[in-house]
Scaffold this motif. Structure first.
Motif, PDB file in Angstrom:
ATOM      1  N   PHE A  24       0.808  -1.214   0.000  1.00 41.24           N
ATOM      2  CA  PHE A  24       0.000   0.000   0.000  1.00 41.24           C
ATOM      3  C   PHE A  24       0.849   1.277   0.000  1.00 41.24           C
ATOM      4  O   PHE A  24       0.613   2.194  -0.793  1.00 41.24           O
ATOM      5  N   TYR A  25       1.834   1.359   0.888  1.00 43.78           N
ATOM      6  CA  TYR A  25       2.531   2.632   1.066  1.00 43.78           C
ATOM      7  C   TYR A  25       3.376   3.101  -0.109  1.00 43.78           C
ATOM      8  O   TYR A  25       3.453   4.317  -0.347  1.00 43.78           O
ATOM      9  N   PRO A  26       3.994   2.231  -0.906  1.00 44.94           N
ATOM     10  CA  PRO A  26       4.648   2.752  -2.112  1.00 44.94           C
ATOM     11  C   PRO A  26       3.653   3.442  -3.051  1.00 44.94           C
ATOM     12  O   PRO A  26       3.982   4.440  -3.685  1.00 44.94           O
ATOM     13  N   ARG A  27       2.422   2.946  -3.096  1.00 44.47           N
ATOM     14  CA  ARG A  27       1.382   3.578  -3.913  1.00 44.47           C
ATOM     15  C   ARG A  27       1.030   4.955  -3.349  1.00 44.47           C
ATOM     16  O   ARG A  27       0.853   5.908  -4.099  1.00 44.47           O
ATOM     17  N   VAL A  28       0.906   5.033  -2.038  1.00 45.39           N
ATOM     18  CA  VAL A  28       0.601   6.311  -1.388  1.00 45.39           C
ATOM     19  C   VAL A  28       1.725   7.307  -1.656  1.00 45.39           C
ATOM     20  O   VAL A  28       1.479   8.465  -2.007  1.00 45.39           O
ATOM     21  N   LEU A  34      -1.723  12.255  -2.307  1.00 40.40           N
ATOM     22  CA  LEU A  34      -1.510  11.676  -0.980  1.00 40.40           C
ATOM     23  C   LEU A  34      -0.099  11.885  -0.437  1.00 40.40           C
ATOM     24  O   LEU A  34       0.076  12.115   0.763  1.00 40.40           O
ATOM     25  N   SER A  35       0.892  11.814  -1.301  1.00 41.03           N
ATOM     26  CA  SER A  35       2.271  11.873  -0.813  1.00 41.03           C
ATOM     27  C   SER A  35       2.589  13.123   0.007  1.00 41.03           C
ATOM     28  O   SER A  35       3.320  13.015   0.995  1.00 41.03           O
ATOM     29  N   PRO A  36       2.017  14.307  -0.307  1.00 43.78           N
ATOM     30  CA  PRO A  36       2.336  15.480   0.509  1.00 43.78           C
ATOM     31  C   PRO A  36       1.853  15.374   1.971  1.00 43.78           C
ATOM     32  O   PRO A  36       2.318  16.115   2.825  1.00 43.78           O
ATOM     33  N   LEU A  37       0.925  14.455   2.241  1.00 49.12           N
ATOM     34  CA  LEU A  37       0.386  14.328   3.596  1.00 49.12           C
ATOM     35  C   LEU A  37       1.249  13.437   4.491  1.00 49.12           C
ATOM     36  O   LEU A  37       0.998  13.365   5.692  1.00 49.12           O
ATOM     37  N   PHE A  38       2.240  12.783   3.909  1.00 51.69           N
ATOM     38  CA  PHE A  38       3.024  11.796   4.651  1.00 51.69           C
ATOM     39  C   PHE A  38       4.474  12.228   4.774  1.00 51.69           C
ATOM     40  O   PHE A  38       5.002  12.884   3.887  1.00 51.69           O
ATOM     41  N   PRO A  39       5.133  11.817   5.874  1.00 49.42           N
ATOM     42  CA  PRO A  39       6.544  12.174   6.054  1.00 49.42           C
ATOM     43  C   PRO A  39       7.430  11.406   5.080  1.00 49.42           C
ATOM     44  O   PRO A  39       7.027  10.362   4.549  1.00 49.42           O
ATOM     45  N   GLU A  40       8.631  11.922   4.863  1.00 49.42           N
ATOM     46  CA  GLU A  40       9.573  11.251   3.974  1.00 49.42           C
ATOM     47  C   GLU A  40       9.903   9.856   4.504  1.00 49.42           C
ATOM     48  O   GLU A  40       9.945   8.896   3.751  1.00 49.42           O
ATOM     49  N   ASP A  41      10.129   9.749   5.814  1.00 47.75           N
ATOM     50  CA  ASP A  41      10.370   8.435   6.422  1.00 47.75           C
ATOM     51  C   ASP A  41       9.021   7.828   6.771  1.00 47.75           C
ATOM     52  O   ASP A  41       8.414   8.137   7.789  1.00 47.75           O
ATOM     53  N   PRO A  78      -5.661  17.115  11.592  1.00 46.60           N
ATOM     54  CA  PRO A  78      -4.655  18.100  11.170  1.00 46.60           C
ATOM     55  C   PRO A  78      -4.363  18.089   9.671  1.00 46.60           C
ATOM     56  O   PRO A  78      -3.733  19.002   9.152  1.00 46.60           O
ATOM     57  N   PHE A  79      -4.815  17.065   8.968  1.00 48.11           N
ATOM     58  CA  PHE A  79      -4.511  16.915   7.546  1.00 48.11           C
ATOM     59  C   PHE A  79      -5.746  17.238   6.705  1.00 48.11           C
ATOM     60  O   PHE A  79      -6.845  16.794   7.027  1.00 48.11           O
ATOM     61  N   GLU A  84     -11.764  13.587  -2.738  1.00 50.27           N
ATOM     62  CA  GLU A  84     -10.815  13.166  -3.769  1.00 50.27           C
ATOM     63  C   GLU A  84      -9.642  12.395  -3.145  1.00 50.27           C
ATOM     64  O   GLU A  84      -9.198  11.375  -3.682  1.00 50.27           O
ATOM     65  N   ARG A  85      -9.165  12.857  -1.998  1.00 54.08           N
ATOM     66  CA  ARG A  85      -8.072  12.144  -1.315  1.00 54.08           C
ATOM     67  C   ARG A  85      -8.555  10.823  -0.717  1.00 54.08           C
ATOM     68  O   ARG A  85      -7.822   9.834  -0.729  1.00 54.08           O
TER      69      ARG A  85
END
Length: 130
Positions: A24-28, A34-41, A78-79, A84-85
């Motif tokens: 799932f997470y590589p797709r996110v 979606l990627s801007p909502l998640f940390p780099e790590d 907070p997000f 759409e997301r």
């Protein structure tokens, strides 16, 4: 769910949940909405998702044992989450489920179970950023 009492057992328990999260997470991370909502790590996020999905699907209460009551809507406030997301998140999960090789009826069941919370987390109208 055949002879199983919950989704967790029906999909294959801990190894299946782990595979799903890892698919799932590589797709996110690759998704532009979606990627801007998640940390780099993403590793800590993946571990929390593994614990949450384990519990959410009827397995051991890993998430609550470590982090307390899930309160997932509050944790997502907070997000900026738009319809759409939510759709994109479910699309990433649909792809991860397809990759998992689970039978189609289980994939559908998992998506149905996750759709309610995904849309419940919407807190921002489309085109609005908080």
């Amino acid at each position: 769910m055949n002879a199983y009492n919950n989704i967790y057992d029906a999909i294959g328990g801990a190894p299946a949940v782990r595979r799903l999260v890892e698919a799932f997470y590589p797709r996110v991370q690759a998704h532009p909405l979606l990627s801007p909502l998640f940390p780099e790590d993403i590793t800590p996020v993946m571990e929390k998702q593994y614990m949450f999905l384990t519990q959410f699907f009827g397995g051991p209460s890993l998430y609550s044992d470590r982090h307390g009551h899930p309160m997932m809507r509050a944790r997502h406030l907070p997000f900026p989450i738009t319809k759409e997301r939510a759709d994109a998140w479910l699309g990433c999960m649909r792809g991860a489920l397809a990759e998992s090789g689970l039978p189609e009826e289980l994939q559908t069941l998992v998506l149905q179970r996750l759709s309610g919370p995904a849309y419940h987390f919407i807190n921002t109208g489309d085109g609005e950023e908080g």
